[in-house]
Design a protein around this motif. Structure first.
Motif, mmCIF file in Angstrom:
data_model
loop_
_atom_site.group_PDB
_atom_site.id
_atom_site.type_symbol
_atom_site.label_atom_id
_atom_site.label_comp_id
_atom_site.label_asym_id
_atom_site.label_seq_id
_atom_site.Cartn_x
_atom_site.Cartn_y
_atom_site.Cartn_z
ATOM 1 N N ASP A 1 0.827 -1.208 0.000
ATOM 2 C CA ASP A 1 0.000 0.000 0.000
ATOM 3 C C ASP A 1 0.861 1.258 0.000
ATOM 4 O OD1 ASP A 1 -2.108 -1.754 0.142
ATOM 5 O OD2 ASP A 1 -2.612 -1.307 2.230
ATOM 6 N N ILE A 2 1.915 1.262 0.806
ATOM 7 C CA ILE A 2 2.824 2.420 0.868
ATOM 8 C C ILE A 2 3.484 2.624 -0.492
ATOM 9 C CG2 ILE A 2 4.962 3.294 1.898
ATOM 10 C CD1 ILE A 2 2.585 3.561 3.776
ATOM 11 N N ALA B 1 3.777 5.961 -5.427
ATOM 12 C CA ALA B 1 3.770 6.047 -6.888
ATOM 13 C C ALA B 1 2.861 7.168 -7.393
ATOM 14 C CB ALA B 1 3.323 4.713 -7.485
ATOM 15 N N GLN B 2 2.044 7.717 -6.521
ATOM 16 C CA GLN B 2 1.168 8.813 -6.924
ATOM 17 C C GLN B 2 2.015 10.025 -7.299
ATOM 18 O OE1 GLN B 2 -2.034 8.358 -7.431
ATOM 19 N NE2 GLN B 2 -1.866 6.281 -6.630
ATOM 20 N N LYS C 1 -1.698 12.394 -2.983
ATOM 21 C CA LYS C 1 -1.354 11.531 -1.854
ATOM 22 C C LYS C 1 -2.176 11.902 -0.625
ATOM 23 C CE LYS C 1 3.376 10.709 -3.284
ATOM 24 N NZ LYS C 1 4.782 10.955 -3.050
ATOM 25 N N ALA C 2 -2.296 13.188 -0.362
ATOM 26 C CA ALA C 2 -3.052 13.652 0.806
ATOM 27 C C ALA C 2 -4.524 13.256 0.696
ATOM 28 C CB ALA C 2 -2.914 15.166 0.967
ATOM 29 N N ALA D 1 -5.405 3.029 -2.059
ATOM 30 C CA ALA D 1 -4.046 3.505 -2.348
ATOM 31 C C ALA D 1 -3.758 3.532 -3.846
ATOM 32 C CB ALA D 1 -3.008 2.634 -1.633
ATOM 33 N N ASN D 2 -4.271 2.555 -4.563
ATOM 34 C CA ASN D 2 -4.001 2.471 -6.002
ATOM 35 C C ASN D 2 -4.924 3.326 -6.852
ATOM 36 O OD1 ASN D 2 -1.784 0.582 -6.699
ATOM 37 N ND2 ASN D 2 -2.952 -0.767 -5.359
ATOM 38 N N HIS D 3 -6.175 3.473 -6.426
ATOM 39 C CA HIS D 3 -7.163 4.137 -7.268
ATOM 40 C C HIS D 3 -7.717 5.429 -6.681
ATOM 41 C CE1 HIS D 3 -7.093 0.509 -9.668
ATOM 42 N NE2 HIS D 3 -7.317 -0.189 -8.583
ATOM 43 N N GLY D 4 -7.550 5.634 -5.387
ATOM 44 C CA GLY D 4 -8.100 6.812 -4.739
ATOM 45 C C GLY D 4 -9.621 6.785 -4.677
#
Length: 136
Positions: free
Chosen positions: A58-59, A64-65, A71-72, A115-118
């Motif tokens: 996840d981190i 990668a964003q 990220k926030a 984490a990957n898609h928001g």
């Protein structure tokens, strides 16, 4: 998504306690009101990433964003998912739910999906439906 309107009072109170513990009271208010986060608030959230996203996968997805603001926003969404899961299921079970692979997410975990898609809303909806028996 306005959780105050969608949750029972006791569930919302528990959710708020977990959110305050994850990100602090000032950020909890901003996130829940849907306010645009300032640079200082974004920095605070990014600094709390490891409290929300515990797995290395996840981190890595979060790192990668492309930009700081994205990220926030993802961390804010992830904190809402984690706090709500803990409010419904207790601390240990809530963490487990957020980090368990789910068939409805094609084998991803809820937090890994965020984490990957928001994309937080489908995860929140699924969590509310399963915990409170609502059909949204």
């Amino acid at each position: 998504m306005d959780l105050k309107k969608g949750l029972r009072d006791e569930s919302y109170s528990a959710y708020m306690l977990y959110m305050d513990g994850l990100v602090g009271e000032d950020l909890t208010t901003a996130i829940n009101e849907g306010s645009e986060l300032g640079v200082a608030q974004q920095r605070q959230l990014v600094g709390r990433a490891e409290y929300v996203f515990e797995s290395a996968e996840d981190i890595k997805a979060l790192e990668a964003q492309a930009d700081f603001e994205t990220k926030a926003v993802i961390i804010a969404g992830g904190s809402r998912v984690l706090a709500l899961a803990c409010a419904f299921q207790g601390f240990e079970s809530g963490h487990e739910w957020c980090n368990r692979k789910a068939t409805w997410l094609n084998g991803s975990t809820p937090l890994n999906h965020v984490a990957n898609h928001g994309d937080v809303e489908p995860v929140l909806i699924r969590l509310i439906q399963s915990a409170e028996g609502y059909v949204l």
